[in-house]
Design a protein around this motif. Structure first.
Motif, PDB file in Angstrom:
ATOM      1  N   ALA A 127       0.837  -1.204   0.000  1.00  0.00           N
ATOM      2  CA  ALA A 127       0.000   0.000   0.000  1.00  0.00           C
ATOM      3  C   ALA A 127       0.874   1.258   0.000  1.00  0.00           C
ATOM      4  CB  ALA A 127      -0.915  -0.022   1.226  1.00  0.00           C
ATOM      5  N   TRP A 128       1.920   1.246   0.807  1.00  0.00           N
ATOM      6  CA  TRP A 128       2.826   2.410   0.912  1.00  0.00           C
ATOM      7  C   TRP A 128       3.527   2.664  -0.425  1.00  0.00           C
ATOM      8  CZ3 TRP A 128       8.276   2.845   0.732  1.00  0.00           C
ATOM      9  CH2 TRP A 128       8.813   4.031   1.237  1.00  0.00           C
ATOM     10  N   CYS A 129       3.982   1.606  -1.050  1.00  0.00           N
ATOM     11  CA  CYS A 129       4.659   1.757  -2.352  1.00  0.00           C
ATOM     12  C   CYS A 129       3.666   2.298  -3.381  1.00  0.00           C
ATOM     13  CB  CYS A 129       5.241   0.423  -2.825  1.00  0.00           C
ATOM     14  SG  CYS A 129       6.736  -0.025  -1.948  1.00  0.00           S
ATOM     15  N   GLY A 130       2.430   1.771  -3.354  1.00  0.00           N
ATOM     16  CA  GLY A 130       1.415   2.241  -4.299  1.00  0.00           C
ATOM     17  C   GLY A 130       1.151   3.724  -4.103  1.00  0.00           C
ATOM     18  N   GLU A 131       1.079   4.127  -2.835  1.00  0.00           N
ATOM     19  CA  GLU A 131       0.787   5.528  -2.502  1.00  0.00           C
ATOM     20  C   GLU A 131       1.868   6.473  -3.045  1.00  0.00           C
ATOM     21  OE1 GLU A 131       0.784   7.860   1.747  1.00  0.00           O
ATOM     22  OE2 GLU A 131       0.284   5.740   1.728  1.00  0.00           O
ATOM     23  N   HIS A 132       3.118   6.009  -3.018  1.00  0.00           N
ATOM     24  CA  HIS A 132       4.219   6.899  -3.404  1.00  0.00           C
ATOM     25  C   HIS A 132       4.746   6.654  -4.817  1.00  0.00           C
ATOM     26  CE1 HIS A 132       4.323   8.651   0.537  1.00  0.00           C
ATOM     27  NE2 HIS A 132       4.339   7.437   1.073  1.00  0.00           N
ATOM     28  N   GLY A 133       4.143   5.694  -5.504  1.00  0.00           N
ATOM     29  CA  GLY A 133       4.556   5.455  -6.893  1.00  0.00           C
ATOM     30  C   GLY A 133       5.836   4.637  -7.022  1.00  0.00           C
ATOM     31  N   PHE A 134       6.106   3.785  -6.013  1.00  0.00           N
ATOM     32  CA  PHE A 134       7.292   2.920  -6.083  1.00  0.00           C
ATOM     33  C   PHE A 134       6.856   1.492  -6.434  1.00  0.00           C
ATOM     34  CE2 PHE A 134       8.593   5.601  -2.167  1.00  0.00           C
ATOM     35  CZ  PHE A 134       8.986   6.660  -2.963  1.00  0.00           C
ATOM     36  N   ASP A 135       7.637   0.800  -7.238  1.00  0.00           N
ATOM     37  CA  ASP A 135       7.417  -0.635  -7.405  1.00  0.00           C
ATOM     38  C   ASP A 135       8.027  -1.341  -6.189  1.00  0.00           C
ATOM     39  OD1 ASP A 135       6.177  -0.250  -9.807  1.00  0.00           O
ATOM     40  OD2 ASP A 135       7.913  -0.747 -11.032  1.00  0.00           O
ATOM     41  N   LEU A 136       7.562  -2.561  -5.931  1.00  0.00           N
ATOM     42  CA  LEU A 136       8.088  -3.335  -4.788  1.00  0.00           C
ATOM     43  C   LEU A 136       8.511  -4.707  -5.285  1.00  0.00           C
ATOM     44  CD1 LEU A 136       8.386  -3.894  -1.668  1.00  0.00           C
ATOM     45  CD2 LEU A 136       6.000  -4.653  -1.708  1.00  0.00           C
ATOM     46  N   THR A 137       9.688  -5.153  -4.881  1.00  0.00           N
ATOM     47  CA  THR A 137      10.108  -6.521  -5.197  1.00  0.00           C
ATOM     48  C   THR A 137      10.451  -7.256  -3.909  1.00  0.00           C
ATOM     49  OG1 THR A 137      10.947  -5.947  -7.382  1.00  0.00           O
ATOM     50  CG2 THR A 137      11.809  -7.934  -6.417  1.00  0.00           C
ATOM     51  N   LEU A 138       9.880  -8.438  -3.764  1.00  0.00           N
ATOM     52  CA  LEU A 138      10.221  -9.300  -2.629  1.00  0.00           C
ATOM     53  C   LEU A 138      11.256 -10.319  -3.097  1.00  0.00           C
ATOM     54  CD1 LEU A 138       6.613  -9.892  -1.195  1.00  0.00           C
ATOM     55  CD2 LEU A 138       8.336  -8.241  -0.424  1.00  0.00           C
ATOM     56  N   ILE A 139      12.210 -10.609  -2.222  1.00  0.00           N
ATOM     57  CA  ILE A 139      13.341 -11.476  -2.585  1.00  0.00           C
ATOM     58  C   ILE A 139      13.457 -12.621  -1.581  1.00  0.00           C
ATOM     59  CG2 ILE A 139      15.861 -11.519  -2.971  1.00  0.00           C
ATOM     60  CD1 ILE A 139      15.755  -8.469  -3.287  1.00  0.00           C
ATOM     61  N   GLU A 140      13.676 -13.830  -2.077  1.00  0.00           N
ATOM     62  CA  GLU A 140      13.950 -14.953  -1.161  1.00  0.00           C
ATOM     63  C   GLU A 140      15.388 -14.875  -0.674  1.00  0.00           C
ATOM     64  OE1 GLU A 140      10.899 -18.369  -2.847  1.00  0.00           O
ATOM     65  OE2 GLU A 140      12.927 -18.285  -3.625  1.00  0.00           O
ATOM     66  N   THR A 141      15.600 -15.162   0.593  1.00  0.00           N
ATOM     67  CA  THR A 141      16.955 -15.144   1.139  1.00  0.00           C
ATOM     68  C   THR A 141      17.769 -16.309   0.539  1.00  0.00           C
ATOM     69  OG1 THR A 141      18.254 -15.002   3.157  1.00  0.00           O
ATOM     70  CG2 THR A 141      16.379 -16.475   3.226  1.00  0.00           C
ATOM     71  N   MET A 142      19.026 -16.019   0.221  1.00  0.00           N
ATOM     72  CA  MET A 142      19.877 -17.026  -0.439  1.00  0.00           C
ATOM     73  C   MET A 142      21.001 -17.471   0.499  1.00  0.00           C
ATOM     74  SD  MET A 142      20.254 -15.316  -4.178  1.00  0.00           S
ATOM     75  CE  MET A 142      19.576 -13.691  -4.003  1.00  0.00           C
ATOM     76  N   PRO A 143      21.413 -18.743   0.412  1.00  0.00           N
ATOM     77  CA  PRO A 143      22.451 -19.264   1.297  1.00  0.00           C
ATOM     78  C   PRO A 143      23.854 -18.839   0.854  1.00  0.00           C
ATOM     79  CG  PRO A 143      21.657 -20.981  -0.165  1.00  0.00           C
ATOM     80  CD  PRO A 143      20.876 -19.764  -0.502  1.00  0.00           C
TER      81      PRO A 143
END
Ligand code: SAM
Length: 330
Positions: A175-191
Motif C-alpha cells: 500500500a505504501w509503495c502504491g501511494e508513493h509510486g514505487f514498485d516493490l520486489t520481494l526477494i527470497e533469502t539465499m544461502p
C-alpha cells in the motif's frame, strides 16, 4: 557475448566496494572483515573494465556493493559511465543502494544519467528495520528514498522476505509503495556466506507469500521486465508493480543474461557458483592490450555455468557459496 547455453550476456553488475554502513542480519555478520584497500580496483580501472564489457555487447550496468554510495569518489564512476550512455553503447546505468546516502547523492545520480534505482528496505517499522540492519535508522533511509523521488529517479523498493521478521508487513509495504509510486520486489533469502544464526530460520518461500497476498490483492500477470530476474505482477488496487525474485522456489537461470564483477576485478559468471575469472591481472598487466582484456572476458563467458544450486534446509549446514552477497552485490 553468447554463453555455452545460448544466453546473450548483456548485463553487468559491478560491486564497487565490499564495505557497507549497515549490517543486515541475512547478509553479513556484525564483525565482518573487509578487503584491504590495495586489493580493490581504482574507479578508473573499473571504468576501463566496464568499457571493455560495453565493447563486447553489455548494454546495462548496475553499480552495487557492499554499499556503492559509501565508496569515496564513486560519483566520478557514475559520471564516466554515464558518459557512455546512448552513443557510447550503454543503454542503462542503475544502482542498488540501502538509501542512507541518497539525501545528498540523488541529484548527482540523476545528473550522471541514472534514471532508475533499487533501494533495499526490509521494513517500515523503525524497530524491525533497526533489528534487521543492526546499524540503520529507518528515517534516514526514508529521507533518502524521498530525495531520490524528488530528484526524478524511479524508485523500486527491494525487501528480503524474512520469516517471523517482516512477514506481516507486505500488505502495508504494498500500500505504501502504491501511494508513493514505487514498485516493490520481494526477494527470497539465499544461502550465501556465513551469518550469525541459521538461514533456515529466516527463509520464507515466496510461493507461500504470493498465495497469501492474492487473497487480498488482485495480482495481474504482466510481461514487464527490467532485465533482472524478477517476475512482475500489476497490483490492480494500487496500479503499482509487485515483483518476486525466487532463487529458491523457482530457478530462473534459463534466462540469465548477467555476470558480476567484484571490486577486486574478479568476475563471477554465476551468483550461486564458486568459479570465477581474475580480470585484475590482465587489466594491470602492461603487456595486455584492450584486445587481450576482451579475450580474457570472452574466455570467462565461455565458462558460464548453467545455473545455481541453492538449498536451504536443516541438512545443509554450510552456505551454497562461501562469499557473502556483499562481495558480488545484489
Ligand atoms: N548495499 C546495497 C543495498 O543494500 O541494496 C547493495 C548491496 S546488497 C548486498 C544488495 C541486495 O542484496 C539487497 O537488497 C540485500 O537485501 C540483498 N541481499 C543481501 N544478502 C542476501 C541474501 N543472503 N539473500 C538474498 N538477498 C540478499
Amino acid at each position: 557475448m553468447i554463453d555455452p547455453f545460448g544466453r546473450r550476456i548483456s548485463y553487468l553488475r559491478v560491486s564497487v566496494t565490499d564495505r557497507c554502513d549497515l549490517r543486515c542480519v541475512y547478509c553479513m555478520a556484525e564483525d565482518m572483515t573487509f578487503l584491504p584497500k590495495r586489493e580493490v580496483l581504482t574507479l578508473e580501472e573499473m571504468d576501463r573494465l566496464c568499457g571493455a564489457f560495453i565493447s563486447l555487447g553489455v548494454e546495462r550496468i548496475r553499480l552495487t556493493g557492499g554499499e556503492p554510495l559509501v565508496r569515496k569518489g564513486v560519483m566520478t564512476l557514475f559520471q564516466s559511465l554515464g558518459a557512455r550512455l546512448g552513443g557510447g553503447g550503454l543503454k542503462e546505468l542503475t544502482v542498488t543502494t540501502n538509501g542512507t546516502q541518497l539525501g545528498h547523492m540523488a541529484e548527482g545520480l540523476y545528473a550522471a544519467g541514472v534514471r532508475r534505482i533499487n533501494v533495499s528496505l526490509d521494513s517500515l517499522d523503525p524497530a524491525v528495520f533497526k533489528a534487521v540492519t543492526r546499524w540503520g535508522e529507518l528515517e534516514k533511509t526514508l529521507d533518502g528514498i524521498f530525495a531520490a523521488k524528488a530528484a526524478g529517479l524511479a524508485v523500486k523498493i527491494n525487501a528480503v522476505a524474512l520469516k517471523g521478521v517482516n512477514e506481516g508487513e507486505y500488505d502495508r509495504m504494498l500500500a505504501w509503495c502504491g501511494e508513493h509510486g514505487f514498485d516493490l520486489t520481494l526477494i527470497e533469502t539465499m544461502p550465501m556466506g556465513e551469518i550469525t544464526g541459521e538461514r533456515v530460520d529466516q527463509y520464507l518461500p515466496l510461493s507461500l507469500v504470493r498465495a497469501q497476498l492474492r487473497q487480498r490483492w488482485t495480482l495481474e500477470e504482466t510481461d514487464y521486465r527490467t532485465g533482472g530476474p524478477a517476475r512482475y505482477f500489476t497490483v490492480k488496487e494500487t496500479g503499482g508493480r509487485l515483483g518476486f525474485i525466487t532463487p529458491m522456489t523457482h530457478n530462473f537461470c534459463e534466462s540469465c543474461n548477467r555476470v558480476r564483477l567484484t571490486c577486486t576485478g574478479t568476475l563471477y559468471m554465476c551468483l550461486g557458483q564458486e568459479d570465477a575469472a581474475d580480470l585484475r591481472r590482465p587489466l594491470r598487466d602492461p603487456a595486455v592490450d584492450e584486445a587481450g582484456l576482451r579475450a580474457a572476458i570472452e574466455a570467462a563467458i565461455a565458462r558460464k555455468p548453467k545455473g545455481h544450486d541453492f538449498v536451504i534446509d536443516r541438512r545443509h549446514k554450510t552456505p551454497a557459496v562461501g562469499r557473502h552477497m556483499s562481495v558480488t552485490g545484489g
